[in-house]
Design a protein around this motif. Sequence first.
Motif, mmCIF file in Angstrom:
data_model
loop_
_atom_site.group_PDB
_atom_site.id
_atom_site.type_symbol
_atom_site.label_atom_id
_atom_site.label_comp_id
_atom_site.label_asym_id
_atom_site.label_seq_id
_atom_site.Cartn_x
_atom_site.Cartn_y
_atom_site.Cartn_z
ATOM 1 N N ALA A 298 -10.015 -69.594 37.851
ATOM 2 C CA ALA A 298 -10.776 -69.783 36.623
ATOM 3 C C ALA A 298 -10.107 -70.842 35.751
ATOM 4 N N THR A 299 -10.797 -71.237 34.675
ATOM 5 C CA THR A 299 -10.298 -72.258 33.764
ATOM 6 C C THR A 299 -10.149 -71.674 32.360
ATOM 7 N N VAL A 300 -8.986 -71.901 31.742
ATOM 8 C CA VAL A 300 -8.747 -71.411 30.392
ATOM 9 C C VAL A 300 -9.615 -72.188 29.399
ATOM 10 N N VAL A 301 -10.339 -71.458 28.558
ATOM 11 C CA VAL A 301 -11.187 -72.074 27.537
ATOM 12 C C VAL A 301 -10.518 -72.031 26.165
ATOM 13 N N SER A 302 -9.917 -70.889 25.819
ATOM 14 C CA SER A 302 -9.253 -70.769 24.518
ATOM 15 C C SER A 302 -8.143 -69.732 24.594
ATOM 16 N N ARG A 303 -7.266 -69.763 23.588
ATOM 17 C CA ARG A 303 -6.110 -68.868 23.520
ATOM 18 C C ARG A 303 -5.983 -68.334 22.103
ATOM 19 N N VAL A 304 -5.819 -67.006 21.979
ATOM 20 C CA VAL A 304 -5.630 -66.389 20.667
ATOM 21 C C VAL A 304 -4.356 -65.562 20.712
ATOM 22 N N PHE A 305 -3.384 -65.916 19.854
ATOM 23 C CA PHE A 305 -2.114 -65.204 19.807
ATOM 24 C C PHE A 305 -2.251 -63.982 18.916
ATOM 25 N N ARG A 306 -1.840 -62.808 19.434
ATOM 26 C CA ARG A 306 -1.958 -61.558 18.680
ATOM 27 C C ARG A 306 -0.639 -60.789 18.651
ATOM 28 N N GLY A 307 0.433 -61.500 18.484
ATOM 29 C CA GLY A 307 1.739 -60.862 18.385
ATOM 30 C C GLY A 307 2.276 -60.462 19.740
ATOM 31 N N GLY A 308 2.107 -59.210 20.107
ATOM 32 C CA GLY A 308 2.648 -58.720 21.367
ATOM 33 C C GLY A 308 1.867 -59.152 22.578
ATOM 34 N N GLU A 309 0.674 -59.714 22.371
ATOM 35 C CA GLU A 309 -0.145 -60.168 23.490
ATOM 36 C C GLU A 309 -0.910 -61.425 23.126
ATOM 37 N N VAL A 310 -1.386 -62.086 24.149
ATOM 38 C CA VAL A 310 -2.242 -63.259 23.976
ATOM 39 C C VAL A 310 -3.569 -62.959 24.663
ATOM 40 N N GLN A 311 -4.657 -63.222 23.968
ATOM 41 C CA GLN A 311 -5.975 -63.039 24.572
ATOM 42 C C GLN A 311 -6.523 -64.406 24.967
ATOM 43 N N TYR A 312 -6.925 -64.514 26.229
ATOM 44 C CA TYR A 312 -7.500 -65.764 26.730
ATOM 45 C C TYR A 312 -8.983 -65.571 27.008
ATOM 46 N N LEU A 313 -9.743 -66.601 26.746
ATOM 47 C CA LEU A 313 -11.121 -66.685 27.199
ATOM 48 C C LEU A 313 -11.121 -67.680 28.349
ATOM 49 N N VAL A 314 -11.542 -67.227 29.522
ATOM 50 C CA VAL A 314 -11.519 -68.090 30.703
ATOM 51 C C VAL A 314 -12.919 -68.169 31.295
ATOM 52 N N GLU A 315 -13.173 -69.272 31.992
ATOM 53 C CA GLU A 315 -14.490 -69.475 32.610
ATOM 54 C C GLU A 315 -14.376 -69.350 34.123
ATOM 55 N N TYR A 316 -15.258 -68.548 34.678
ATOM 56 C CA TYR A 316 -15.343 -68.424 36.128
ATOM 57 C C TYR A 316 -16.809 -68.564 36.524
ATOM 58 N N GLN A 317 -17.125 -69.653 37.208
ATOM 59 C CA GLN A 317 -18.483 -69.890 37.698
ATOM 60 C C GLN A 317 -19.534 -69.692 36.598
ATOM 61 N N GLY A 318 -19.231 -70.236 35.418
ATOM 62 C CA GLY A 318 -20.182 -70.170 34.305
ATOM 63 C C GLY A 318 -20.103 -68.912 33.476
ATOM 64 N N ALA A 319 -19.360 -67.903 33.942
ATOM 65 C CA ALA A 319 -19.204 -66.653 33.187
ATOM 66 C C ALA A 319 -17.917 -66.704 32.373
ATOM 67 N N MET A 320 -17.977 -66.215 31.142
ATOM 68 C CA MET A 320 -16.810 -66.175 30.273
ATOM 69 C C MET A 320 -16.152 -64.800 30.355
ATOM 70 N N LEU A 321 -14.867 -64.777 30.687
ATOM 71 C CA LEU A 321 -14.119 -63.532 30.826
ATOM 72 C C LEU A 321 -12.985 -63.493 29.811
ATOM 73 N N ARG A 322 -12.727 -62.277 29.295
ATOM 74 C CA ARG A 322 -11.605 -62.074 28.383
ATOM 75 C C ARG A 322 -10.459 -61.442 29.157
ATOM 76 N N VAL A 323 -9.275 -62.010 28.990
ATOM 77 C CA VAL A 323 -8.090 -61.556 29.714
ATOM 78 C C VAL A 323 -6.924 -61.511 28.742
ATOM 79 N N VAL A 324 -6.052 -60.521 28.867
ATOM 80 C CA VAL A 324 -4.871 -60.453 28.008
ATOM 81 C C VAL A 324 -3.614 -60.658 28.840
ATOM 82 N N ALA A 325 -2.631 -61.301 28.217
ATOM 83 C CA ALA A 325 -1.326 -61.520 28.832
ATOM 84 C C ALA A 325 -0.264 -61.196 27.794
ATOM 85 N N ASN A 326 0.996 -61.147 28.204
ATOM 86 C CA ASN A 326 2.054 -60.829 27.240
ATOM 87 C C ASN A 326 2.218 -61.971 26.236
ATOM 88 N N GLY A 327 2.841 -61.655 25.124
ATOM 89 C CA GLY A 327 2.927 -62.605 24.013
ATOM 90 C C GLY A 327 3.687 -63.880 24.326
#
Length: 350
Positions: A298-327
């Motif tokens: 997938a391709t990263v569209v945006s990144r939002v920092f939330r302290g202990g975690e980071v929320q990413y919006l990623v694109e996969y085949q036209g669909a937007m998915l929300r994924v969290v990773a560590n800060g």
Amino acid sequence: MAELIISSVRKSFGETEVLKGIDISVPSGTFVSLLGASGCGKSTLLRCIAGLETTSGGSITVGGQDVTDLAPEKRGLSMMFQSYALFPHMTVLDNVRFPLRMQGKRYGNRAKQKELAKQALDQVRMGDFASRLPRELSGGQQQRVALARAIAGEPRVLLLDEPLSNLDARLREEMQVELIELQRVLGLTTVFVTHDQDEAMSLSDQVVLMRDGVVEQAGTPEELYRRPRTPFAADFLGAANLLDVSVEIDNSRATAVLAGGHTVPVRASNSGAATLVLRQEKVRIGDRLSTDDSVVTATVVSRVFRGGEVQYLVEYQGAMLRVVANGESMLSAGDQVELSWSSSDALVLS
């Protein structure tokens, strides 16, 4: 406290049917949340229980007594509104005593009413503010006074209509803890209306998810989150990624065909069009734990920092998915990433 049973309750305003046959059972002493978006009928249902709206059909039973046609003051219920509705010219004590005074002999003489009011104020830690006027209180303190007024008459069922929505985020969290502790101590059967999924999950023994005047799904917070029955339930209760897929079954092995023809293993018993539900915390970025994991690029569209975690919006085949990773994750828009998840964490809804 008492058991509350709502059977086939309907409500229409003119030709518009707002409640379309609601069936809910609230065991004695439990905390139940009516959850849903604006216009789903949850507040109308609460007003029907309270007797502030007449039903168009069905019945409402409290403690084995049919209260469907009783006046509000004869139902033995108490309701706390979103607006605190405190009388500005009355002291805190008199505000709490007011509904007791209006019901006269049921709550004894003036001295008995004051005793009940003071007891309720002590229960919400507002006993030292009894002589103050509402304008001398903070928003949180006014909320406690309104709660004390609601419990002073020892109601059989406590009804709460989004009582925390006027508070700031931190105070709302504090009041959630206090509210649930008070409910447990008093053992009150409680029906709580909210549109906030986090509030419903943190407070409730049972959650009733409503949609367009019907019950979409009811159960414990864990049941609704882990085993939603519909895509709407999956998406409303918790952050979920929903993907349209086609399920194929060959020799008892089920696979889901994603957009672009990519296939991933799933747990399913029926073939055909379905929705694949992936909770954002179950999708990993570049962290494949097993050779059996499903993997897509997938391709990263945006990144939002939330302290202990980071929320990413990623694109996969036209669909937007929300994924969290560590800060510490430092991916940027445009980066190509591998997403992986276990088939046991993917829910298929046909």
